[in-house]
Design a protein around this motif. Structure first.
Motif, mmCIF file in Angstrom:
data_model
loop_
_atom_site.group_PDB
_atom_site.id
_atom_site.type_symbol
_atom_site.label_atom_id
_atom_site.label_comp_id
_atom_site.label_asym_id
_atom_site.label_seq_id
_atom_site.Cartn_x
_atom_site.Cartn_y
_atom_site.Cartn_z
ATOM 1 N N PHE A 57 56.923 151.224 22.235
ATOM 2 C CA PHE A 57 58.177 150.502 22.417
ATOM 3 C C PHE A 57 58.997 151.088 23.569
ATOM 4 O O PHE A 57 58.935 152.284 23.854
ATOM 5 C CB PHE A 57 58.993 150.530 21.121
ATOM 6 C CG PHE A 57 58.254 149.982 19.937
ATOM 7 C CD1 PHE A 57 57.774 148.688 19.944
ATOM 8 C CD2 PHE A 57 58.016 150.770 18.818
ATOM 9 C CE1 PHE A 57 57.072 148.182 18.856
ATOM 10 C CE2 PHE A 57 57.321 150.276 17.729
ATOM 11 C CZ PHE A 57 56.848 148.976 17.747
ATOM 12 N N ASP A 61 64.577 149.943 23.236
ATOM 13 C CA ASP A 61 64.398 149.559 21.832
ATOM 14 C C ASP A 61 64.268 150.769 20.915
ATOM 15 O O ASP A 61 63.941 150.624 19.729
ATOM 16 C CB ASP A 61 63.159 148.670 21.681
ATOM 17 C CG ASP A 61 63.356 147.292 22.299
ATOM 18 O OD1 ASP A 61 64.505 146.821 22.309
ATOM 19 O OD2 ASP A 61 62.372 146.694 22.768
ATOM 20 N N ASN A 96 53.402 145.118 19.251
ATOM 21 C CA ASN A 96 53.353 144.477 20.561
ATOM 22 C C ASN A 96 53.758 143.012 20.501
ATOM 23 O O ASN A 96 54.290 142.476 21.480
ATOM 24 C CB ASN A 96 51.962 144.635 21.170
ATOM 25 C CG ASN A 96 51.775 145.994 21.828
ATOM 26 O OD1 ASN A 96 52.385 146.304 22.840
ATOM 27 N ND2 ASN A 96 50.931 146.832 21.215
ATOM 28 N N ARG A 99 57.417 143.502 20.672
ATOM 29 C CA ARG A 99 57.811 144.026 21.984
ATOM 30 C C ARG A 99 57.776 142.953 23.058
ATOM 31 O O ARG A 99 58.677 142.876 23.905
ATOM 32 C CB ARG A 99 56.874 145.177 22.373
ATOM 33 C CG ARG A 99 57.164 145.812 23.722
ATOM 34 C CD ARG A 99 56.228 146.982 23.987
ATOM 35 N NE ARG A 99 54.862 146.556 24.211
ATOM 36 C CZ ARG A 99 54.371 146.212 25.417
ATOM 37 N NH1 ARG A 99 55.165 146.251 26.481
ATOM 38 N NH2 ARG A 99 53.106 145.862 25.559
ATOM 39 N N ARG A 107 64.157 142.588 17.677
ATOM 40 C CA ARG A 107 63.674 143.928 18.030
ATOM 41 C C ARG A 107 64.613 145.002 17.488
ATOM 42 O O ARG A 107 64.167 146.021 16.941
ATOM 43 C CB ARG A 107 63.511 144.076 19.542
ATOM 44 C CG ARG A 107 62.459 143.159 20.150
ATOM 45 C CD ARG A 107 62.044 143.631 21.538
ATOM 46 N NE ARG A 107 63.182 143.796 22.434
ATOM 47 C CZ ARG A 107 63.712 142.840 23.187
ATOM 48 N NH1 ARG A 107 63.216 141.603 23.132
ATOM 49 N NH2 ARG A 107 64.723 143.103 24.002
#
Length: 383
Positions: A57, A61, A96, A99, A107
């Protein structure tokens, strides 16, 4: 091209290798597998403390901004230890998907909980009829009021039995195999209408079949834009395939080490069987297969962030083909050189063979990726 690791990457590799060597020996793994989840919550918390769960990440984030190389280092070590924890499903796949596709609010809500080990996630995508076709989705999502109503059945959801949240693919328009019309939704695994049936996979991992019957989710559960999720799914599956390739390399490397050590101590006709030239040749062939697989896994790692989706998928399919061939060869030779003991539950090499078998079919077996590679025009050019 420079293949040297940075100082930070070497530190990561050393720490993960040390963890697996000290905490994930074969006997310890048995105790982890016997726990209610089929893996160790204590080890998962340790992964969080080491920062492994925050690795992919961005720093914005709350992560560490790691890339494919960092994932490669972790997954190769995990392959050596036959790690049971849901790292692939929660961090590599769902992480992912969040992300690359989730909103800033999504997120901010989910990634910190993944990073500290408090949230487990699973990707519910495969269906009975779909096999390896990522576009084949029969599960439906119908707009209802300010939310959505999901119906369908997902099969072989890796670590879906212990997941707190599911990322579910569903069709909002079009026919079952259309590339357009697929969306992704965040679904509480304990929501009304969600039924899970758990089981243990051949290599000791846990999975679940998930049924969705009139499951209501709010509009905020939608990841990304409506009906355009397939390119995101394909990109994340390519990332997952890269991780699988490197995990297989770690497992093959360890299986080869175990086999060579066995050849050095097993005696027949009064001498160690490792003194027989024919068996030495087999061990060398195993080593060659491992190194071929390692080269292709590194190639896949370098291509994981390629923006050209066709070139990326073609390259990673090529890697998966070589990994599959090497895994089958190394696994069968390891069993053969151990003789009858190799297939017993007490012998660790048999567990590596099972693990390699599962990795070979995950997200497409060798034949599937060979066909995909042929349809894409063959191997990528050296240029």
């Amino acid at each position: 091209m420079n293949f040297d690791l940075s100082d930070e990457q070497r530190m990561l590799k050393d720490s993960v290798d040390r963890l697996i060597a000290e905490q994930y020996d074969f006997e310890s793994r048995k105790t982890y597998a016997a726990q209610p989840d089929g893996w160790s919550r204590k080890r998962w918390a340790q992964f969080a403390e080491m920062g492994l769960l925050a690795l992919p990440f961005s720093e914005e984030d709350g992560g560490f901004g790691g890339g494919p190389v960092e994932t490669m280092l972790v997954m190769e070590a995990f392959g050596r230890g036959l790690v049971l924890e849901p790292y692939l499903s929660t961090v590599v796949v769902c992480g992912n998907l969040l992300r690359l596709g989730a909103s800033a609010a999504q997120r901010a809500d989910l990634i910190p909980s993944i990073s500290d080990g408090g949230l487990l996630m699973a990707f519910a995508h495969g269906e009975t009829q779909s096999r390896f076709d990522l576009a084949d989705v029969a599960t439906t999502a119908r707009k209802e009021g300010d939310g959505w109503l999901l119906n369908g059945a997902k099969r072989h959801v890796l670590h879906g039995d212990s997941a707190d949240w599911l990322i579910v693919s569903a069709r909002v328009s079009g026919d079952r195999r259309d590339r357009d019309g697929i969306a992704l939704f965040l679904v509480d695994a304990k929501a009304v209408g969600v039924a899970r049936r758990s089981y243990t996979v051949q290599n000791g991992w846990r999975a679940a079949d998930v049924d969705l019957c009139n499951v209501r989710v709010p509009s905020t559960a939608l990841i990304g834009t409506t009906a355009e999720a397939l390119p995101l799914i394909e990109r994340v599956v390519d990332i997952a395939l890269t991780a699988i390739c490197t995990e297989a390399v770690g497992a093959m490397e360890k299986a080869t080490e175990i086999t060579v050590e066995y050849l050095k101590v097993r005696k027949q006709f009064g001498v160690t069987i490792g003194s027989f030239q024919a068996l030495q040749h087999r061990a060398v062939d195993m080593l060659v297969a491992v190194e071929q697989a390692r080269s292709m896994a590194m190639f896949a790692t370098m291509m994981a962030d390629e923006k050209d989706a066709v070139e990326r998928s073609r390259s990673i399919s090529a890697a998966k083909v070589q990994i599959g061939k090497s895994a089958r060869f190394v696994g069968t030779q390891a069993i053969q050189l151990h003789g009858g003991i190799g297939v017993t539950e007490e012998c660790n090499v048999g567990h590596y063979y099972r693990h390699l078998t599962v990795l070979e079919i995950l997200f497409g077996d060798t034949h599937h990726h060979l066909s995909a590679l042929a349809l894409a025009g063959g191997l990528p050019s050296a240029a």
